[in-house]
Design a protein around this motif. Structure first.
Motif, mmCIF file in Angstrom:
data_model
loop_
_atom_site.group_PDB
_atom_site.id
_atom_site.type_symbol
_atom_site.label_atom_id
_atom_site.label_comp_id
_atom_site.label_asym_id
_atom_site.label_seq_id
_atom_site.Cartn_x
_atom_site.Cartn_y
_atom_site.Cartn_z
ATOM 1 N N VAL A 4 0.849 -1.197 0.000
ATOM 2 C CA VAL A 4 0.000 0.000 0.000
ATOM 3 C C VAL A 4 0.883 1.245 0.000
ATOM 4 O O VAL A 4 1.816 1.346 0.807
ATOM 5 C CB VAL A 4 -0.939 0.018 1.234
ATOM 6 N N ARG A 5 0.506 2.212 -0.896
ATOM 7 C CA ARG A 5 1.129 3.530 -0.893
ATOM 8 C C ARG A 5 -0.009 4.564 -0.835
ATOM 9 O O ARG A 5 -1.087 4.332 -1.366
ATOM 10 C CB ARG A 5 1.978 3.753 -2.162
ATOM 11 N N ASP A 6 0.293 5.704 -0.187
ATOM 12 C CA ASP A 6 -0.788 6.705 -0.068
ATOM 13 C C ASP A 6 -0.258 8.087 -0.417
ATOM 14 O O ASP A 6 0.955 8.330 -0.375
ATOM 15 C CB ASP A 6 -1.374 6.700 1.347
ATOM 16 N N ILE A 7 -1.230 9.027 -0.736
ATOM 17 C CA ILE A 7 -0.903 10.428 -1.007
ATOM 18 C C ILE A 7 -2.053 11.300 -0.484
ATOM 19 O O ILE A 7 -3.224 10.968 -0.637
ATOM 20 C CB ILE A 7 -0.689 10.662 -2.516
ATOM 21 N N VAL A 8 -1.658 12.350 0.201
ATOM 22 C CA VAL A 8 -2.657 13.290 0.741
ATOM 23 C C VAL A 8 -2.870 14.419 -0.279
ATOM 24 O O VAL A 8 -1.899 14.998 -0.769
ATOM 25 C CB VAL A 8 -2.186 13.859 2.093
ATOM 26 N N MET A 9 -4.179 14.734 -0.564
ATOM 27 C CA MET A 9 -4.491 15.752 -1.563
ATOM 28 C C MET A 9 -5.376 16.821 -0.929
ATOM 29 O O MET A 9 -6.260 16.527 -0.115
ATOM 30 C CB MET A 9 -5.231 15.114 -2.749
ATOM 31 N N ASP A 10 -5.096 18.073 -1.308
ATOM 32 C CA ASP A 10 -5.976 19.171 -0.872
ATOM 33 C C ASP A 10 -6.157 20.127 -2.048
ATOM 34 O O ASP A 10 -5.308 20.206 -2.932
ATOM 35 C CB ASP A 10 -5.388 19.891 0.347
ATOM 36 N N GLU A 11 -7.240 20.863 -2.014
ATOM 37 C CA GLU A 11 -7.556 21.733 -3.133
ATOM 38 C C GLU A 11 -7.083 23.171 -2.917
ATOM 39 O O GLU A 11 -6.772 23.888 -3.856
ATOM 40 C CB GLU A 11 -9.074 21.738 -3.378
ATOM 41 N N ASP A 12 -7.067 23.636 -1.669
ATOM 42 C CA ASP A 12 -6.770 25.049 -1.425
ATOM 43 C C ASP A 12 -5.518 25.247 -0.583
ATOM 44 O O ASP A 12 -5.238 26.348 -0.110
ATOM 45 C CB ASP A 12 -7.957 25.735 -0.743
ATOM 46 N N GLY A 13 -4.783 24.234 -0.332
ATOM 47 C CA GLY A 13 -3.563 24.381 0.455
ATOM 48 C C GLY A 13 -3.808 24.345 1.940
ATOM 49 O O GLY A 13 -2.876 24.539 2.729
ATOM 50 N N GLY A 14 -5.037 24.064 2.372
ATOM 51 C CA GLY A 14 -5.352 24.019 3.796
ATOM 52 C C GLY A 14 -5.408 22.589 4.292
ATOM 53 O O GLY A 14 -4.476 21.813 4.106
ATOM 54 N N GLU A 15 -6.544 22.301 4.918
ATOM 55 C CA GLU A 15 -6.713 20.957 5.450
ATOM 56 C C GLU A 15 -6.799 19.949 4.317
ATOM 57 O O GLU A 15 -7.292 20.265 3.228
ATOM 58 C CB GLU A 15 -7.994 20.897 6.293
#
Length: 380
Positions: A4-15
């Protein structure tokens, strides 16, 4: 089994807005690694696996443990510094460089340290492999200690042969299969008068060593057919041309892996001269030897030609002329009185002749004397 590999994504640079997971099925790879490890441990050929990054041993099979005498815990997890099996390897700097780079190591001889403190001769080789996504080197070993012991035993045997060859009182020659003289001993030099320089690399015909070259060729053919022979009657020629009566034996041997023939020459010239002198003495004394049996004369003749002799001559009994006359009359069934009258002797004198005759031929009665005489052609 998954990876398993993961990546965190956000749209506005916040949470974080999303977490992306990438799941790969790696069961086949793990199954393959399990199968490899099972095969690695089951393989009887000694082997161990070294991780390149930190030069630690990650796997070792039973074959290597048996060869080295160590336990598994004494090797697995240890570094090359803790157990340096490359300490006595050929081209050591090159091998160390290849290990550090994780590159192939060709077959090389090495002294593998054993648990008891001794070493064993091996051939090792290294091959890059990947174990659990880590670069490793697979080392395999071949035990050469039995070969080394055999070589040492062969060298000791050859040294023993060389000592016996040099010190033997019997003349010996080692020739190559083609007949070139390879080596001679001191007894041969004494027997023939030739030294090492005179015979090295030459054949018997060059030296005119044999009195009968045809006989030598027959014996060489017998060596080729039967690997050797024993006690043949031959004549060698001394460097001066004098003949030497010998008994010769030969056997095929190997010297430093080269097929050769070992020849042994036993000088019997003195014995032969003694035999001929005995025959001549008997001939001189027994000119009137018509009382001897034909078989005894034949045996005397064989002394002149020992190659045709099949058995030793029977010992002769020397009788005086008067004793032979008495024996002849005994064979004619005459008693002492008749013998005394025939020979014009007294009875006491006849009895004395008879007693001495019995003592010489080893009998104690008339009938035995007659049998002894008939077996030798004496009497009627």
């Amino acid at each position: 089994m998954h990876q398993v590999r993961d990546i965190v994504m956000d749209e506005d640079g916040g949470e974080p807005d999303c977490l992306g997971l990438v799941i790969n099925d790696v069961s086949e790879r793990f199954d393959a690694e399990d199968r490899f490890e099972a095969m690695f441990h089951a393989n009887p050929a000694p082997a161990l696996i070294l991780r390149v990054a930190d030069q630690r041993y990650v796997l070792v099979n039973q074959g290597f443990l048996d060869l080295s005498g160590y336990g598994r815990d004494q090797i697995v997890g240890k570094t090359l510094f803790d157990f340096d099996f490359l300490a006595d390897v050929e081209r050591k700097p090159f091998v160390k460089t290849q290990v550090a780079a994780g590159e192939t190591i060709p077959q090389l001889e090495a002294e593998l340290p054993r648990a008891g403190g001794e070493t064993t001769l091996v051939i090792l080789a290294g091959q890059p492999i990947e174990v659990a996504n880590q670069d490793c080197l697979l080392f395999t070993f071949a035990d050469l200690e039995p070969r080394r012991r055999a070589e040492h035993a062969l060298k000791a045997s050859e040294r023993h042969f060389a000592s016996v060859f040099a010190m033997a009182p019997v003349a010996m020659v080692v020739t190559e299969v083609e007949g070139q003289i390879f080596e001679i001993n001191a007894a041969f030099r004494t027997l023939t008068g030739y030294d090492d320089e005179a015979v090295a690399g030459r054949v018997a015909d060059d030296l005119q060593l044999w009195n009968d070259a045809a006989q030598r060729q027959e014996l060489e053919a017998e060596i080729a057919a039967r690997s050797g022979f024993r006690n043949r009657d031959v004549q060698l020629l001394h460097k001066t041309g004098a003949t030497i009566d010998c008994l010769v034996s030969a056997e095929q041997i190997s010297v430093d892996g080269t097929p050769c023939v070992l020849w042994l020459y036993q000088d019997i010239s003195a014995r032969r001269r003694g035999e001929l002198a005995l025959v001549e003495a008997i001939d001189a004394v027994m000119k009137d030897a018509n009382w001897l049996s034909r078989s005894i004369m034949d045996k005397l003749a064989t002394l002149r030609n020992p190659r045709s002799q099949t058995q030793a001559p029977a010992p002769a009994v020397e009788l005086s002329k008067r004793e032979r006359e008495v024996l002849d009359l005994i064979c004619q069934d005459m008693d002492d009185a008749a013998i005394a009258e025939r020979l014009e002797l007294s009875r006491n004198t006849v009895r004395n002749h008879v007693a001495r005759l019995y003592a010489k031929i080893g009998v104690n009665r008339r009938s035995a004397a007659i049998v002894w005489a008939h077996e030798r052609g004496v009497g009627a």
